[in-house]
Write an enzyme that holds these catalytic residues in place. Sequence first.
Site, PDB file in Angstrom:
ATOM      1  N   HIS A  71       6.449  57.107  -6.580  1.00 17.76           N
ATOM      2  CA  HIS A  71       6.152  55.684  -6.352  1.00 17.76           C
ATOM      3  C   HIS A  71       6.853  54.843  -7.416  1.00 17.76           C
ATOM      4  O   HIS A  71       7.027  55.292  -8.557  1.00 17.76           O
ATOM      5  CB  HIS A  71       4.647  55.410  -6.325  1.00 17.76           C
ATOM      6  CG  HIS A  71       3.926  55.669  -7.606  1.00 17.76           C
ATOM      7  ND1 HIS A  71       3.863  54.745  -8.626  1.00 17.76           N
ATOM      8  CD2 HIS A  71       3.229  56.752  -8.041  1.00 17.76           C
ATOM      9  CE1 HIS A  71       3.148  55.239  -9.619  1.00 17.76           C
ATOM     10  NE2 HIS A  71       2.754  56.466  -9.302  1.00 17.76           N
ATOM     11  N   ASP A  73       5.867  51.585  -8.180  1.00 16.17           N
ATOM     12  CA  ASP A  73       5.020  50.524  -8.759  1.00 16.17           C
ATOM     13  C   ASP A  73       4.321  51.011 -10.017  1.00 16.17           C
ATOM     14  O   ASP A  73       4.283  52.205 -10.313  1.00 16.17           O
ATOM     15  CB  ASP A  73       3.988  50.031  -7.731  1.00 16.17           C
ATOM     16  CG  ASP A  73       3.039  51.127  -7.264  1.00 16.17           C
ATOM     17  OD1 ASP A  73       3.499  52.277  -7.080  1.00 16.17           O
ATOM     18  OD2 ASP A  73       1.844  50.843  -7.097  1.00 16.17           O
ATOM     19  N   ASP A  99       4.087  57.125 -15.825  1.00 12.08           N
ATOM     20  CA  ASP A  99       3.531  57.014 -14.462  1.00 12.08           C
ATOM     21  C   ASP A  99       4.199  55.883 -13.714  1.00 12.08           C
ATOM     22  O   ASP A  99       3.670  54.796 -13.655  1.00 12.08           O
ATOM     23  CB  ASP A  99       2.019  56.818 -14.561  1.00 12.08           C
ATOM     24  CG  ASP A  99       1.312  56.872 -13.231  1.00 12.08           C
ATOM     25  OD1 ASP A  99       1.929  57.277 -12.244  1.00 12.08           O
ATOM     26  OD2 ASP A  99       0.128  56.496 -13.189  1.00 12.08           O
ATOM     27  N   GLU A 129       1.359  52.495  -4.849  1.00  9.89           N
ATOM     28  CA  GLU A 129       0.532  53.686  -5.017  1.00  9.89           C
ATOM     29  C   GLU A 129      -0.672  53.392  -5.890  1.00  9.89           C
ATOM     30  O   GLU A 129      -1.695  54.077  -5.791  1.00  9.89           O
ATOM     31  CB  GLU A 129       1.374  54.816  -5.635  1.00  9.89           C
ATOM     32  CG  GLU A 129       0.709  56.200  -5.585  1.00  9.89           C
ATOM     33  CD  GLU A 129      -0.144  56.523  -6.823  1.00  9.89           C
ATOM     34  OE1 GLU A 129      -0.866  57.527  -6.763  1.00  9.89           O
ATOM     35  OE2 GLU A 129      -0.095  55.781  -7.830  1.00  9.89           O
ATOM     36  N   GLU A 130      -0.572  52.360  -6.749  1.00 10.07           N
ATOM     37  CA  GLU A 130      -1.623  52.096  -7.738  1.00 10.07           C
ATOM     38  C   GLU A 130      -2.735  51.206  -7.200  1.00 10.07           C
ATOM     39  O   GLU A 130      -3.618  50.800  -7.964  1.00 10.07           O
ATOM     40  CB  GLU A 130      -1.021  51.452  -8.999  1.00 10.07           C
ATOM     41  CG  GLU A 130       0.024  52.291  -9.708  1.00 10.07           C
ATOM     42  CD  GLU A 130      -0.571  53.503 -10.440  1.00 10.07           C
ATOM     43  OE1 GLU A 130      -1.779  53.768 -10.290  1.00 10.07           O
ATOM     44  OE2 GLU A 130       0.191  54.180 -11.152  1.00 10.07           O
ATOM     45  N   GLU A 158       4.966  62.919  -9.948  1.00  9.87           N
ATOM     46  CA  GLU A 158       3.891  62.302 -10.735  1.00  9.87           C
ATOM     47  C   GLU A 158       3.829  62.962 -12.111  1.00  9.87           C
ATOM     48  O   GLU A 158       4.192  64.126 -12.266  1.00  9.87           O
ATOM     49  CB  GLU A 158       2.545  62.531 -10.027  1.00  9.87           C
ATOM     50  CG  GLU A 158       2.349  61.714  -8.776  1.00  9.87           C
ATOM     51  CD  GLU A 158       1.869  60.298  -9.070  1.00  9.87           C
ATOM     52  OE1 GLU A 158       1.554  59.999 -10.241  1.00  9.87           O
ATOM     53  OE2 GLU A 158       1.835  59.492  -8.120  1.00  9.87           O
ATOM     54  N   HIS A 332      -1.498  54.533 -17.778  1.00  8.37           N
ATOM     55  CA  HIS A 332      -2.346  53.338 -17.654  1.00  8.37           C
ATOM     56  C   HIS A 332      -2.942  52.905 -18.996  1.00  8.37           C
ATOM     57  O   HIS A 332      -3.827  52.054 -19.021  1.00  8.37           O
ATOM     58  CB  HIS A 332      -3.499  53.542 -16.655  1.00  8.37           C
ATOM     59  CG  HIS A 332      -3.038  53.844 -15.256  1.00  8.37           C
ATOM     60  ND1 HIS A 332      -3.838  53.613 -14.163  1.00  8.37           N
ATOM     61  CD2 HIS A 332      -1.883  54.364 -14.773  1.00  8.37           C
ATOM     62  CE1 HIS A 332      -3.184  53.993 -13.070  1.00  8.37           C
ATOM     63  NE2 HIS A 332      -1.998  54.444 -13.427  1.00  8.37           N
TER      64      HIS A 332
END
Lengths: 356, 356
Positions: A71, A73, A99, A129-130, A158, A332
């Site tokens: 992903h 994003d 990530d 995806e988030e 990932e 994150h």
Amino acid sequence: MDHDLDLSADGAALTAALVDIASVSGDEAPLADAIERALARLPHLRVHRTGNTLVARTDLGRQERVVLAGHIDTVPHAGNFPATLNPERSILTGVGTSDMKSGVAVQLRLAADLAAPSRDVTYVFYECEEVEAERNGLYLLSRSAPSALSGDFAVLLEPSGGVVEGGCQGTLRAAITARGARAHTARSWMGRNAIHAAGEILDVLRSWTPRCPVVDGLEYHEGLNAVAIAGGIAGNVVPDSCVVTVNYRFAPDLSAAEAESYLRSLFASWEVSVLDVAPGARPGLTAPAAAAFVAAVGGTPRAKLGWTDVARFAELGIPAVNYGPGISEIAHTPGEYVEVAAIGDCERRLRSWLTA
Amino acid sequence: MDHDLDLSADGAALTAALVDIASVSGDEAPLADAIERALARLPHLRVHRTGNTLVARTDLGRQERVVLAGHIDTVPHAGNFPATLNPERSILTGVGTSDMKSGVAVQLRLAADLAAPSRDVTYVFYECEEVEAERNGLYLLSRSAPSALSGDFAVLLEPSGGVVEGGCQGTLRAAITARGARAHTARSWMGRNAIHAAGEILDVLRSWTPRCPVVDGLEYHEGLNAVAIAGGIAGNVVPDSCVVTVNYRFAPDLSAAEAESYLRSLFASWEVSVLDVAPGARPGLTAPAAAAFVAAVGGTPRAKLGWTDVARFAELGIPAVNYGPGISEIAHTPGEYVEVAAIGDCERRLRSWLTA
């Protein structure tokens, strides 16, 4: 501004370039544009775009087709934008470094270099995806054009610390509502304060003990967290409603329905409204294609704790694993980073697998 | 739309007309316009407007001047708009019926009828009483043109159930912040959840016992409530901050500084930011002007629990009481109402005082 990506740059430089094109979920267009332009210059690939999701394929008539997906994003920035390389050039810091823009960089470098891989490859770069499952680019593609994702095996890049991670935990979001009775704060005893009442919801969360079940030989670790809380009408009103949004990360021995049922029983005293749910996936490393990949890249597989689109491929009947250079433990967080050496290592192992 | 108010209508009809011109704090302009037009038709009054605050005065050279004041804003609607009269025509229901458009109706009826009262009268209709002190129309007027409020005695027509209420409690709003550490919810044990941590702030609120001190012979009753709570970053992020906004209603034996100091000690484990504070006022019913009014309208005075602008007049050195037809216990509730008989009774008693 049009961004230009140099796919011949080393993995760390390319990761930094990808980080520096901000792409918080919903705002991926500039990055998708840049990736599309870079892929369009590669004559050995056919490229299709849907929204901000890109699919690029070799078409060499190989006996096997594999999917490399990632992903594009990120979560919102936390004072960690743009990317910065440390003085020793061993660590790259910034939002999405782990990530998973380092994984996307590996995908792009392989896509650029491997004009004739030993297996046909489908590269997927997808959006959202988030955020909630309904906006996920891979989900949308699996509904609108599942054949674009077909293959014998899939690798999601990932963050997995360079180790093959099997399966994934499911994720469920629900709104738990505490009710009260409105009143003027000057005579608050005429009402019941819903924010105070929500304290009991937080009591449940604070005293909750995570399950750590072993599934197909790998140990998972659940989580249950408030991710939002909101209540209040005016500065002098006892509020009659307070909503706590929780995120339950459940091990793949539970189905989505079982996870929902558990959550409803845990919060049986309140209104529970399920906002979205994505099932987990059992590890499935005994499937032949998965076992072959594990043998080729080496290492000891472990359980994937975060939800990933492995579950999406599992739904389509395609064995899939997580394998990427990022570190999921610090994804994150404001201090998110990736080790430069890990980017090259991941690329090298995948390259040898795809050219063997 | 231009609204036209008929000041010769009975008190209940006029109250209903005032309710039906929505005037949630900040949106009082249409109602202020209507009141201004109605007052402008009365030759015995001089009318001035500042923002959405109106001052209308007789100027008969009487020995005494009294002030009748009321706010024209309401809290947000709670499914109780417009006003409805019950079948027996004894109860009027709707937002602001008690707090305090019935009081405003009494002011307007007296303003229209009393061309030559025995005391000069200043009628004040002001905006933004239900929100932070800095926007309060009476506060703004007390700073920009305090002479407009001068007088020997003031009556605020706040809901008091037709009983003279002395003094008022103070009100303080503060933001209490719980901190945590951000992390991905898939590995929540890498962070600390600030919303869960805010549960301890709610614990303090849930276990708090109100003080009920007797001040100058009247018994007060404190309150401490969360009026807002907010936290959350994204659906898959352990949040690092959660803010609980509290409203402390304190008895007039505490100064504003003492109330703040108490609140800071109660929440000593957290960041406390005071948002606004308005001091209370001791009852002061022994002042000669206050005692004369109490004797004229009758009844046994009691403590005023809600904060009212009595405190504002106290700061200007003007004795003031609360006396109005509304019922403060049900102010700000969805079922807010006023008794029709109480409106006429309040008007009659004030009329006899002002014409004696």
